[in-house]
Scaffold this motif. Structure first.
Motif, PDB file in Angstrom:
ATOM      1  N   ALA A  35      92.676 -43.534  35.929  1.00 15.17           N
ATOM      2  CA  ALA A  35      91.732 -43.479  34.491  1.00 15.17           C
ATOM      3  C   ALA A  35      91.965 -45.127  33.658  1.00 15.17           C
ATOM      4  O   ALA A  35      93.237 -45.608  33.969  1.00 15.17           O
ATOM      5  CB  ALA A  35      92.122 -42.614  33.548  1.00 15.17           C
ATOM      6  N   ARG A  36      90.786 -45.626  33.606  1.00 19.02           N
ATOM      7  CA  ARG A  36      90.908 -47.015  32.683  1.00 19.02           C
ATOM      8  C   ARG A  36      89.751 -46.930  31.682  1.00 19.02           C
ATOM      9  O   ARG A  36      89.008 -46.001  31.539  1.00 19.02           O
ATOM     10  CB  ARG A  36      90.748 -48.010  33.874  1.00 19.02           C
ATOM     11  CG  ARG A  36      89.410 -47.884  34.597  1.00 19.02           C
ATOM     12  CD  ARG A  36      88.906 -49.229  35.195  1.00 19.02           C
ATOM     13  NE  ARG A  36      88.694 -49.953  33.972  1.00 19.02           N
ATOM     14  CZ  ARG A  36      88.710 -51.443  34.052  1.00 19.02           C
ATOM     15  NH1 ARG A  36      89.258 -52.013  35.146  1.00 19.02           N
ATOM     16  NH2 ARG A  36      88.579 -52.088  32.886  1.00 19.02           N
ATOM     17  N   VAL A  39      85.589 -45.588  31.421  1.00 19.86           N
ATOM     18  CA  VAL A  39      85.465 -44.248  32.074  1.00 19.86           C
ATOM     19  C   VAL A  39      84.844 -43.373  31.016  1.00 19.86           C
ATOM     20  O   VAL A  39      85.431 -43.019  30.055  1.00 19.86           O
ATOM     21  CB  VAL A  39      86.533 -43.727  32.858  1.00 19.86           C
ATOM     22  CG1 VAL A  39      86.412 -42.375  33.464  1.00 19.86           C
ATOM     23  CG2 VAL A  39      87.102 -44.754  34.137  1.00 19.86           C
ATOM     24  N   SER A  41      83.026 -40.210  32.093  1.00 17.85           N
ATOM     25  CA  SER A  41      83.204 -38.844  32.784  1.00 17.85           C
ATOM     26  C   SER A  41      83.814 -39.251  34.159  1.00 17.85           C
ATOM     27  O   SER A  41      83.493 -40.071  34.551  1.00 17.85           O
ATOM     28  CB  SER A  41      81.874 -38.219  32.660  1.00 17.85           C
ATOM     29  OG  SER A  41      80.765 -39.066  33.370  1.00 17.85           O
ATOM     30  N   GLY A  42      84.337 -38.008  34.710  1.00 15.61           N
ATOM     31  CA  GLY A  42      84.939 -38.362  35.928  1.00 15.61           C
ATOM     32  C   GLY A  42      84.451 -37.399  36.909  1.00 15.61           C
ATOM     33  O   GLY A  42      83.301 -37.003  37.080  1.00 15.61           O
ATOM     34  N   ALA A  48      78.781 -40.239  37.504  1.00 12.41           N
ATOM     35  CA  ALA A  48      79.860 -40.677  36.845  1.00 12.41           C
ATOM     36  C   ALA A  48      79.530 -41.588  36.024  1.00 12.41           C
ATOM     37  O   ALA A  48      78.677 -42.627  36.201  1.00 12.41           O
ATOM     38  CB  ALA A  48      80.931 -41.055  37.805  1.00 12.41           C
ATOM     39  N   PHE A  50      80.086 -44.802  33.071  1.00  7.87           N
ATOM     40  CA  PHE A  50      80.952 -45.936  32.669  1.00  7.87           C
ATOM     41  C   PHE A  50      80.350 -46.557  31.842  1.00  7.87           C
ATOM     42  O   PHE A  50      79.176 -47.218  31.821  1.00  7.87           O
ATOM     43  CB  PHE A  50      81.301 -46.688  34.045  1.00  7.87           C
ATOM     44  CG  PHE A  50      82.475 -47.878  33.838  1.00  7.87           C
ATOM     45  CD1 PHE A  50      83.769 -47.142  34.232  1.00  7.87           C
ATOM     46  CD2 PHE A  50      82.181 -48.841  33.407  1.00  7.87           C
ATOM     47  CE1 PHE A  50      84.818 -48.136  34.220  1.00  7.87           C
ATOM     48  CE2 PHE A  50      83.448 -49.615  33.375  1.00  7.87           C
ATOM     49  CZ  PHE A  50      84.827 -49.220  33.615  1.00  7.87           C
ATOM     50  N   LEU A 106      85.189 -49.193  39.263  1.00  5.79           N
ATOM     51  CA  LEU A 106      85.066 -47.864  39.777  1.00  5.79           C
ATOM     52  C   LEU A 106      84.930 -47.825  41.113  1.00  5.79           C
ATOM     53  O   LEU A 106      84.438 -48.666  41.696  1.00  5.79           O
ATOM     54  CB  LEU A 106      84.118 -46.980  39.006  1.00  5.79           C
ATOM     55  CG  LEU A 106      82.793 -47.761  38.670  1.00  5.79           C
ATOM     56  CD1 LEU A 106      81.868 -46.959  40.148  1.00  5.79           C
ATOM     57  CD2 LEU A 106      81.932 -47.475  37.632  1.00  5.79           C
ATOM     58  N   CYS A 132      93.323 -47.305  44.281  1.00  5.97           N
ATOM     59  CA  CYS A 132      92.396 -47.514  43.085  1.00  5.97           C
ATOM     60  C   CYS A 132      93.371 -47.979  42.274  1.00  5.97           C
ATOM     61  O   CYS A 132      93.232 -48.712  41.206  1.00  5.97           O
ATOM     62  CB  CYS A 132      91.657 -46.351  42.678  1.00  5.97           C
ATOM     63  SG  CYS A 132      90.205 -45.934  43.638  1.00  5.97           S
ATOM     64  N   ALA A 138      88.812 -47.119  38.801  1.00  9.68           N
ATOM     65  CA  ALA A 138      88.982 -45.579  38.450  1.00  9.68           C
ATOM     66  C   ALA A 138      88.299 -45.055  39.598  1.00  9.68           C
ATOM     67  O   ALA A 138      86.978 -45.411  39.861  1.00  9.68           O
ATOM     68  CB  ALA A 138      88.321 -45.457  37.201  1.00  9.68           C
ATOM     69  N   VAL A 140      86.122 -42.158  40.535  1.00  3.82           N
ATOM     70  CA  VAL A 140      85.168 -41.469  39.413  1.00  3.82           C
ATOM     71  C   VAL A 140      84.537 -40.219  39.979  1.00  3.82           C
ATOM     72  O   VAL A 140      83.808 -39.694  39.398  1.00  3.82           O
ATOM     73  CB  VAL A 140      84.260 -42.499  38.550  1.00  3.82           C
ATOM     74  CG1 VAL A 140      84.926 -43.350  37.794  1.00  3.82           C
ATOM     75  CG2 VAL A 140      83.647 -43.246  39.588  1.00  3.82           C
TER      76      VAL A 140
END
Length: 348
Positions: A35-36, A39, A41-42, A48, A50, A106, A132, A138, A140
């Protein structure tokens, strides 16, 4: 009276949806480690999200890249050592992104197999998450495709997709000129290109994957599965320090084909082959396969995984910076009038 037969299910056809769902749950912690900022939603949605503004960009340009790991995957499957092949997948994408001057943001993966082996798939995706995390991207989302009849035994295939960003007007290459210095960043092995030839050479040698590598202390399969080096954070630090005019990821095509991609028309490169040591794996491949020096330089990275084209008056400072970040750096040549790459000295 004839007994009514139970209807067919997707599982009867070889596809286990429950196993796919179990894999998603199993890899959520690995994805969470990547996670970064940015983000939204993953894993779990249809797509996803961003937020580039949250990631710190004011006027961003997106950069995208996709790649695989080629037939290095065959060695991973045949040896059962799949723990690091995911790092290769990430590296092949994000090392390309940074050559444009972009920060990877991502990553998504595509994993296709004939029959989903939960442990195998989880190990691969754990490797992807490691790559990653090491490059600041991320993880994602992705796709796991179970396709009976398309892949057999324990075979599977991988593809990766990376998206990065840079502020408008800050892309690379930019400002490459005559006299610029070429800084070669050492590779840590064959990386992920030329493996069809590698496997041919191994077949000629008569060795199996469990034999001790003639060029190392570990089994041959393990030595050849050393994952591709990630240059992202180091390269971004050099870009931000100033003086980097271009970056070339040395993949398929070697120095011969990749370096000219960042040189403007009318300019070429001169490289002194005596400025860095040829790693033992390449010497063994060349000697066992009776490869010419030209073939070695056009097929493999030959010990140089990334080349930074830098202003001559910044070469010393950037070398120090890169070395402080863990890179082994060689001044391998310079930009000059002409075209293509001209070599002097000997590698073999």
């Amino acid at each position: 009276m004839t007994k009514q037969k139970t209807g067919l299910t997707y599982a009867d056809a070889g596809v286990d949806i429950d196993a796919g769902n179990a894999l998603v749950e199993r890899i959520k912690p690995a994805a969470g480690r990547t996670a970064r900022a940015g983000v939204v939603s993953g894993l779990g949605g249809f797509g996803a999200l961003f937020d580039l503004k949250a990631a710190g960009y004011a006027d961003p340009v997106l950069v995208a890249a996709t790649d695989g790991v080629g037939t290095k995957l065959r060695i991973a499957i045949d040896t059962g050592n799949v723990a690091t092949i995911g790092i290769d997948l990430v590296a092949m994408c994000v090392n390309d992104l940074v050559c444009q001057g972009a920060e990877p943001l991502l990553f998504l993966d595509y994993f296709a197999t004939g029959r989903l082996d939960l442990d195998q798939a989880a190990a691969v995706i754990e490797g992807i998450a490691t790559g990653c995390a090491q490059s600041g991207a991320a993880l994602v989302g992705g796709e796991t495709a179970e396709m009976p009849g398309m892949y057999h035994g324990g075979d599977f295939d991988l593809a990766g997709f990376a998206v990065g960003a840079m502020e408008r007007g800050q892309g690379l290459p930019d400002g490459v000129g005559e006299g610029d210095v070429l800084l070669g960043l050492a590779s840590n092995g064959v990386h992920s290109n030329g493996y069809s030839l590698v496997r041919r050479v191994v077949a000629l040698s008569g060795l199996d994957w469990q034999a001790v590598a003639p060029f190392g202390a570990r089994p041959l399969g393990d030595e050849l599965l050393v994952p591709t080096r990630l240059y992202v954070k180091q390269a971004l630090a050099a870009i931000r320090a100033g003086g980097v005019h271009g970056l070339a990821h040395i993949t398929g095509g070697g120095l011969t084909e990749n370096l000219p991609r960042v040189l403007p028309e009318g300019l070429g490169a001169e490289i002194d082959l005596a400025t860095w040591p040829l790693p033992p794996v390449f010497r063994w491949l060349a000697e066992t396969g009776r490869l010419s020096e030209a073939e070695l330089l056009k097929t493999f990275n030959a010990g140089i995984g990334m080349v930074a084209v830098v202003a001559a008056d910044r070469a010393a400072a950037l070398t120090s910076l890169l070395e402080s970040l863990g890179e082994t750096v060689f001044a391998i040549g310079h930009v000059q009038e002409g075209q293509g790459v001209r070599y002097r000295g000997r590698l073999l």
